[in-house]
Structure formats: structure tokens, C-alpha cells
Design a protein around this motif. Structure first.
Motif, PDB file in Angstrom:
ATOM      1  N   UNK A   1       0.826  -1.212   0.000  1.00  0.00           N
ATOM      2  CA  UNK A   1       0.000   0.000   0.000  1.00  0.00           C
ATOM      3  C   UNK A   1       0.862   1.265   0.000  1.00  0.00           C
ATOM      4  N   UNK A   2       2.017   1.200   0.661  1.00  0.00           N
ATOM      5  CA  UNK A   2       2.944   2.338   0.621  1.00  0.00           C
ATOM      6  C   UNK A   2       3.412   2.570  -0.813  1.00  0.00           C
ATOM      7  N   UNK A   3       3.780   1.502  -1.508  1.00  0.00           N
ATOM      8  CA  UNK A   3       4.197   1.633  -2.909  1.00  0.00           C
ATOM      9  C   UNK A   3       3.107   2.319  -3.729  1.00  0.00           C
ATOM     10  N   UNK A   4       1.866   1.860  -3.573  1.00  0.00           N
ATOM     11  CA  UNK A   4       0.785   2.451  -4.355  1.00  0.00           C
ATOM     12  C   UNK A   4       0.600   3.925  -3.995  1.00  0.00           C
ATOM     13  N   UNK A   5       0.625   4.247  -2.700  1.00  0.00           N
ATOM     14  CA  UNK A   5       0.472   5.640  -2.280  1.00  0.00           C
ATOM     15  C   UNK A   5       1.572   6.529  -2.837  1.00  0.00           C
ATOM     16  N   UNK A   6       2.815   6.054  -2.753  1.00  0.00           N
ATOM     17  CA  UNK A   6       3.954   6.808  -3.296  1.00  0.00           C
ATOM     18  C   UNK A   6       3.815   6.999  -4.804  1.00  0.00           C
ATOM     19  N   UNK A   7       3.494   5.928  -5.493  1.00  0.00           N
ATOM     20  CA  UNK A   7       3.360   5.970  -6.950  1.00  0.00           C
ATOM     21  C   UNK A   7       2.267   6.960  -7.360  1.00  0.00           C
ATOM     22  N   UNK A   8       1.122   6.868  -6.704  1.00  0.00           N
ATOM     23  CA  UNK A   8       0.006   7.758  -7.053  1.00  0.00           C
ATOM     24  C   UNK A   8       0.331   9.212  -6.720  1.00  0.00           C
ATOM     25  N   UNK A   9       1.014   9.449  -5.620  1.00  0.00           N
ATOM     26  CA  UNK A   9       1.414  10.826  -5.275  1.00  0.00           C
ATOM     27  C   UNK A   9       2.419  11.379  -6.285  1.00  0.00           C
ATOM     28  N   UNK A  10       3.444  10.583  -6.617  1.00  0.00           N
ATOM     29  CA  UNK A  10       4.475  11.038  -7.559  1.00  0.00           C
ATOM     30  C   UNK A  10       3.901  11.365  -8.936  1.00  0.00           C
ATOM     31  N   UNK A  11       2.944  10.568  -9.357  1.00  0.00           N
ATOM     32  CA  UNK A  11       2.370  10.741 -10.697  1.00  0.00           C
ATOM     33  C   UNK A  11       1.083  11.566 -10.683  1.00  0.00           C
TER      34      UNK A  11
ATOM     35  N   UNK B   1      -4.016   5.479 -15.347  1.00  0.00           N
ATOM     36  CA  UNK B   1      -2.837   4.972 -14.637  1.00  0.00           C
ATOM     37  C   UNK B   1      -3.150   4.675 -13.162  1.00  0.00           C
ATOM     38  N   UNK B   2      -4.122   5.389 -12.584  1.00  0.00           N
ATOM     39  CA  UNK B   2      -4.541   5.086 -11.212  1.00  0.00           C
ATOM     40  C   UNK B   2      -5.090   3.668 -11.151  1.00  0.00           C
ATOM     41  N   UNK B   3      -5.882   3.303 -12.131  1.00  0.00           N
ATOM     42  CA  UNK B   3      -6.502   1.978 -12.138  1.00  0.00           C
ATOM     43  C   UNK B   3      -5.483   0.891 -12.433  1.00  0.00           C
ATOM     44  N   UNK B   4      -4.462   1.204 -13.222  1.00  0.00           N
ATOM     45  CA  UNK B   4      -3.371   0.243 -13.416  1.00  0.00           C
ATOM     46  C   UNK B   4      -2.619   0.030 -12.101  1.00  0.00           C
TER      47      UNK B   4
ATOM     48  N   UNK C   1      -4.787  -2.068  -9.918  1.00  0.00           N
ATOM     49  CA  UNK C   1      -4.728  -3.463 -10.352  1.00  0.00           C
ATOM     50  C   UNK C   1      -3.446  -4.142  -9.902  1.00  0.00           C
ATOM     51  N   UNK C   2      -2.317  -3.448 -10.016  1.00  0.00           N
ATOM     52  CA  UNK C   2      -1.038  -4.010  -9.561  1.00  0.00           C
ATOM     53  C   UNK C   2      -1.060  -4.225  -8.052  1.00  0.00           C
ATOM     54  N   UNK C   3      -1.594  -3.262  -7.312  1.00  0.00           N
ATOM     55  CA  UNK C   3      -1.732  -3.359  -5.860  1.00  0.00           C
ATOM     56  C   UNK C   3      -2.567  -4.588  -5.485  1.00  0.00           C
ATOM     57  N   UNK C   4      -3.701  -4.743  -6.128  1.00  0.00           N
ATOM     58  CA  UNK C   4      -4.578  -5.874  -5.818  1.00  0.00           C
ATOM     59  C   UNK C   4      -3.925  -7.201  -6.203  1.00  0.00           C
ATOM     60  N   UNK C   5      -3.227  -7.241  -7.330  1.00  0.00           N
ATOM     61  CA  UNK C   5      -2.540  -8.471  -7.735  1.00  0.00           C
ATOM     62  C   UNK C   5      -1.475  -8.860  -6.712  1.00  0.00           C
ATOM     63  N   UNK C   6      -0.721  -7.875  -6.219  1.00  0.00           N
ATOM     64  CA  UNK C   6       0.301  -8.175  -5.209  1.00  0.00           C
ATOM     65  C   UNK C   6      -0.337  -8.725  -3.935  1.00  0.00           C
ATOM     66  N   UNK C   7      -1.492  -8.160  -3.541  1.00  0.00           N
ATOM     67  CA  UNK C   7      -2.179  -8.686  -2.361  1.00  0.00           C
ATOM     68  C   UNK C   7      -2.642 -10.122  -2.608  1.00  0.00           C
ATOM     69  N   UNK C   8      -3.172 -10.392  -3.793  1.00  0.00           N
ATOM     70  CA  UNK C   8      -3.640 -11.748  -4.097  1.00  0.00           C
ATOM     71  C   UNK C   8      -2.469 -12.727  -4.114  1.00  0.00           C
ATOM     72  N   UNK C   9      -1.335 -12.315  -4.638  1.00  0.00           N
ATOM     73  CA  UNK C   9      -0.161 -13.193  -4.618  1.00  0.00           C
ATOM     74  C   UNK C   9       0.324 -13.433  -3.186  1.00  0.00           C
ATOM     75  N   UNK C  10       0.123 -12.451  -2.316  1.00  0.00           N
ATOM     76  CA  UNK C  10       0.426 -12.652  -0.896  1.00  0.00           C
ATOM     77  C   UNK C  10      -0.438 -13.774  -0.343  1.00  0.00           C
ATOM     78  N   UNK C  11      -1.721 -13.790  -0.695  1.00  0.00           N
ATOM     79  CA  UNK C  11      -2.609 -14.852  -0.204  1.00  0.00           C
ATOM     80  C   UNK C  11      -2.218 -16.213  -0.762  1.00  0.00           C
ATOM     81  N   UNK C  12      -1.823 -16.257  -2.027  1.00  0.00           N
ATOM     82  CA  UNK C  12      -1.353 -17.527  -2.599  1.00  0.00           C
ATOM     83  C   UNK C  12      -0.157 -18.035  -1.790  1.00  0.00           C
TER      84      UNK C  12
END
Length: 137
Positions: A91-101, A109-112, A115-126
Motif C-alpha cells: 500500500x505504501x508503494x501504491x500511495x507513493x506511486x500515485x502521489x508522484x504521478x 494509470x490510477x486503475x493500473x 490493479x497491480x496493488x490488488x494483484x500483489x495482495x492476491x499473490x500474498x494470499x497464494x
């Protein structure tokens, strides 16, 4: 510990699917229904109390999910500590990325990033489910 080529454990497969469903439901509520304004604001700074609380909500849900399937307490504590760290930093990565851009929901690009944030969370669950199969079953 299972070895490559071992026959599947039928009872474990059912429990595995239940665990995945529990983690998905937990994620939906923690990410989309239970976030407070404090959790959502100012996410670009590293130490963000709201983000720490949000990761804590995820941990509580995972404790319930793993507890319902009867995972050992020490395993639960280890896996949710790792989850807290990963969730906080994803979530820090997403916040930083969204703030920088200067991204907001009106920009594709927010939705991309979402999507990357959610995919990383899902891979955490896997990974968490894999750890359960490897060390707790």
C-alpha cells in the motif's frame, strides 16, 4: 511436507479452497468496506498510522480465516506478521506511486496501479496458503 509428485490430499484440497474463499472475502471487506478516512488519506508518507491500522484489519481477518480451518497458533502468528509487513509496504508503494504521478480515479494509470496493488495482495494470499500447505498441514 509434501513432495513434488505426491498424490493430492483430498481433504486438504477442500480446506484449501475454503481458506482461499475466506481470504478473498476478508480482503473485500478490509479493502473496500472497512477503510476509514484516516486509513485512506496521506498514504504517500512512509509511516502512516492509518495504513498501519488498515494492515492490522487485514491481519485480524486472516487470524479468523486461519483459525477457522484450525491452523496452529504459532503458524498463524508468523504468517500474519509477514502479511502485515507486506500489506503495509504494498500500500505504501501504491500511495507513493500515485502521489508522484498525481494519479486519481479519473486517470487510467490510477486503475493500473490499483490493479497491480490488488494483484500483489492476491499473490500474498497464494503464498500464505502455500505456507499453510507446506508447514501447517
Amino acid at each position: 511436507m509434501t513432495q513434488l509428485g505426491d498424490p493430492p490430499l483430498t481433504g486438504t484440497i477442500g480446506t484449501l479452497l475454503i481458506l482461499i474463499c475466506l481470504l478473498q472475502i476478508k480482503h473485500m471487506f478490509a479493502d473496500f468496506y472497512l477503510q476509514t478516512p484516516r486509513m485512506l488519506s496521506g498514504r504517500g508518507g512512509y509511516w502512516h498510522v492509518g495504513r498501519a491500522q488498515h494492515a492490522g484489519v487485514h491481519v485480524l481477518g486472516s487470524i479468523v480465516a486461519f483459525g477457522l480451518i484450525g491452523a496452529p497458533v504459532l503458524f498463524i502468528l508468523a504468517v500474519v506478521a509477514a502479511e502485515w509487513l507486506l500489506h503495509f509496504h504494498i500500500d505504501y508503494w501504491k500511495g507513493q506511486h500515485c502521489d508522484r504521478k498525481a494519479l486519481d480515479p479519473s486517470k487510467p494509470a490510477f486503475w493500473r496501479a490499483t490493479g497491480a496493488d490488488q494483484a500483489m495482495h492476491q499473490l500474498t494470499y497464494v503464498t500464505m496458503v502455500w505456507a499453510w500447505v507446506e508447514w501447517a498441514v
